[in-house]
Scaffold this active site. Sequence first.
Site: not given
Length: 298
Positions: A123, A173
């Site tokens: 992340d 992402r």
Amino acid sequence: MLNDLIVRTLPLVPRPIVRRVASRYVAGETLDDAVRTLRELNSRGCMATLDVLGEDVTELAETGETVDEYERALAAIERERLDSNISVKLTALGLKIDSAESRRQFRRIVDTAVSTGNFVRIDMEDSSVTTETIRIYEESRNVTDRVGLVLQAYLRRTGEDAARAAAAKANVRVCKGIYVERPEIAFQDREEIRDSFSSVVDRLLEAGSYVGIATHDPELVRRALRTVARLGLPPSAYEFQMLLGVAGEMRRRLVAAGHRLRVYVPYGEAWYAYSIRRLKENPAIAGNVLKGLFTGGR
Ligand SMILES: Cc1cc2nc3c(=O)[nH]c(=O)nc-3n(C[C@H](O)[C@H](O)[C@H](O)COP(=O)(O)OP(=O)(O)OC[C@H]3O[C@@H](n4cnc5c(N)ncnc54)[C@H](O)[C@@H]3O)c2cc1C
């Protein structure tokens, strides 16, 4: 305005009520809760990524528990044959305290993921750790391709980071970005952020990167679909990603149309802090807290 007021007074709301509202966005406190949610998502044609809640630890001792939990989660995913990878925040492994130690802890998770045939998404957190996070991603990528990066469209630097990621055919992402950042380093205008998002997605797809298109913004989903059609890409070249409990209808439509879709599934004892953050992020849903107050939080 009422919602803003609710958001500001959220810390005063009794936990059971926050829990009631949060139950839509968080799988629960335990790995068993998470496994149940993954099974259900898989049965509906969705993949998942599992996030053990807990970020920005203040004690290095806490990081070992997080790593242990990720290892248990990877074992459960393999044992139960679930279609899920994991998402990891490096600050939960102590990045802001001791970067060498956080690297060692992260390496443990990556090794377990490799040995169970899984994949780790790193992340992306606030801008104070962007450079170091990308560096740790690149170091890991030298060892295995079972790791992926996140790029935030709101950061002005992201164009350059995307060019580098595209050249390396990184698995990325792309999201708008969730932290509050200064105008000098981050776009503030909604349309500028959208345009940056689409240009990063396009650039990566054109370069042959596998892209996780992480948004609930229907306009950005439409634009990504146009790019996929223009490039004639098969569904195996990209995936959409959404948060648990958000945009269920769009999720179902994408799955029905044959696109890969991954749901971000947070779980763990730190559910309260996570839920407050989500509720603050989207005042529109804070009204649910009020409803919870009237229905007794059950
Ligand atoms: C799978 C996934 C992974 C992510 N990983 C990261 C990361 O690593 N780093 C990072 O900084 N950010 C991450 N984010 C958060 C992201 O950066 C955005 O803050 C968030 O997704 C909202 O942006 P949006 O593109 O959905 O557009 P928005 O314009 O914010 O939202 C579009 C619509 O979606 C709905 N919506 C959006 N968010 C919520 C919510 N929380 N609750 C209820 N409804 C909502 C609303 O109806 C809204 O109108 C991630 C998001 C997703 C989906």
